[in-house]
Design an enzyme around this catalytic site. Structure first.
Site, PDB file in Angstrom:
ATOM      1  N   LYS A 273     -12.790   9.548  -8.526  1.00  0.00           N
ATOM      2  CA  LYS A 273     -12.053  10.785  -8.294  1.00  0.00           C
ATOM      3  C   LYS A 273     -10.809  10.511  -7.465  1.00  0.00           C
ATOM      4  CE  LYS A 273     -12.580  15.446  -6.388  1.00  0.00           C
ATOM      5  NZ  LYS A 273     -13.506  16.407  -5.745  1.00  0.00           N
TER       6      LYS A 273
ATOM      7  N   SER B 164       0.810  -1.212   0.000  1.00  0.00           N
ATOM      8  CA  SER B 164       0.000   0.000   0.000  1.00  0.00           C
ATOM      9  C   SER B 164       0.845   1.265   0.000  1.00  0.00           C
ATOM     10  CB  SER B 164      -0.939  -0.048   1.219  1.00  0.00           C
ATOM     11  OG  SER B 164      -1.889   0.987   1.154  1.00  0.00           O
TER      12      SER B 164
END
Length: 442
Positions: free
Chosen positions: A147, A107
């Site tokens: 987004k 991550s």
């Protein structure tokens, strides 16, 4: 002739010694240093401060490079972006290194790795799984908002492009949770090196040109970054588990303290909530000032109405914690050497600790007085000496252990006679004259 030879020999040895000194100084001056910062847990609100701190040290102490070792499951996105921007802004070459063997940089760790000037992995390490997630009450859920995802993908691919790395892999780390081992990452052009140790990695990158600088890292001295006391403390409380526990315990402690006042639970709750908020990213300076103000109020309450020391101890903890957190050691705006930081923190904390020791001494004396047995019970059966005639309805004074006590007796006692205390009636002692021991018993 012998004297001249000795003179020439002495001069020659002197020049040899002088030359060796200059050579040693030149070697010392040319010795290269590499700073190593270890990120071995989640990326928290303090991690970016530690990176900024390490970069400042590397810039001011002329380090050849900064190595950031990554062993992390991921962490906060805002801090990750901040770290990436810091790496891009500094003139110091930054080497990202997933280390040690058999660990991971998932991550946020992956995003940081592909944004460093040189990316490397130790054997058997893993990177990937960079899809953003949201933490909810039921756990964590993937974020599918285009987004957010598109913005993150663009950031990752631009960083990969800047460093000539695989842009497709950078995108799939986020969109498909792609995972790669060290050898595959090297093959796909995600990283530049696979190395089993820091020393070996420095040997491999020696001669690489990074940020208009040719690295001279072969045999460089490895210096491990040592966080300041403030950052080390913040790093502990910023751990998601620790900060969550502090907030949870704080709330329950306040509830307990309000429902059952007198035990100091509400005071512990206030301190725990303040530390928990700081750990979750609340402004450190505001939190520190709050702790100091609360601590001073508690200390004043303790001195004005001494109790069991609960207010004093809680106040002392608040002031010490607030003083440490308020010490001006932010970087790079307020860069100061590590030794000065420690001196500064000690100079702030020492008066508080001295005051705390004084407070503990007072509390100890209060407890000691409270635990002491009443003296009245110990008087019974003790002996004393009459200072006045006593008896026939006349009261007088006796001397007992250096103290004067008013006394009365049902018999006549002359001044200077030895008396035995029978009982205590208010502030008056009831006594009798001590009989002289028989001669045979002496």
């Amino acid at each position: 002739m012998d004297n001249k030879c000795r003179s020439y020999l002495s001069t020659f040895l002197f020049f040899i010694l002088l030359l060796s000194q200059f050579t040693g100084l030149a070697c010392a001056a040319g010795e290269q240093k590499v700073l190593v910062l270890e990120i071995s847990d989640s990326i928290t609100p303090v991690t970016d401060d530690m990176v900024a701190d390490a970069i400042s040290f590397a810039e001011n102490d002329d380090y050849e490079a900064l190595v950031i070792t990554l062993n992390t499951p991921g962490g906060n996105l805002d801090e990750t972006i901040d770290i990436i921007e810091q790496i891009a802004a500094t003139d110091v070459p930054v080497i990202g290194y997933v280390y040690p063997e058999s660990t991971k940089a998932w991550s946020a760790g992956t995003l940081i790795l592909i944004s460093t000037d040189i990316a490397a992995m130790a054997p058997y390490t893993i990177i990937g799984s960079a899809q953003p997630v949201a933490v909810t009450s039921s756990g964590s859920e993937p974020i599918d908002d285009e987004k957010v995802v598109n913005a993150l993908v663009k950031r990752a691919t631009e960083n990969a492009k800047q460093h000539n790395r695989n842009q497709t892999a950078a995108e799939e780390f986020i969109t498909k949770n792609l995972n790669l081992d060290a050898d595959t990452a090297l093959e796909y052009g995600v990283v530049e090196y696979v190395s089993p140790s820091i020393a070996d990695l420095l040997s491999q990158v020696d001669g690489d040109e990074v940020k208009d600088k040719v690295l001279d890292t072969e045999g460089a001295t490895i210096v491990h970054y040592d966080a300041s006391l403030k950052l080390a403390f913040l790093n502990i409380i910023s751990d998601p588990i620790v900060s969550s526990l502090l907030l949870l315990l704080g709330v329950y402690a306040v509830i307990l303290g309000i429902s059952h006042p007198g035990f100091g639970a509400e005071l512990f709750g206030v301190v725990a909530i303040a530390l928990g908020l700081i750990g979750t990213g609340f402004d450190v300076n505001i939190g520190a000032l709050f702790l100091i103000i609360v601590g001073v109020i508690l200390l004043v309450l303790e001195f004005q109405a001494p109790g069991f020391g609960i207010f004093g101890i809680a106040g002392l903890v608040c002031v010490v914690a607030g003083s440490v957190l308020l010490a001006p050691t932010d970087f790079p705006q307020n860069y100061t050497p590590a030794e000065f930081q420690r001196t500064l923190i000690l100079s702030v904390a020492t008066p508080t600790i001295v005051l705390g020791m004084f407070l503990v001494f007072i509390i100890y004396k209060v407890f000691e007085v409270r635990r002491r047995k009443p003296l009245f019970g110990e008087l019974i059966g003790d002996s004393g000496q009459a200072l006045d005639p006593i008896g026939n309805g006349q009261e007088g004074y006796i001397l007992h252990r250096g103290q004067h006590w008013k006394a009365r007796s049902s018999e006549v006692i002359e001044k200077g006679d030895k008396v035995r205390i029978l009982e205590k009636d208010g502030v008056v002692l009831v006594v009798e004259k001590m009989k002289d021991e028989p001669e045979s018993e002496k």
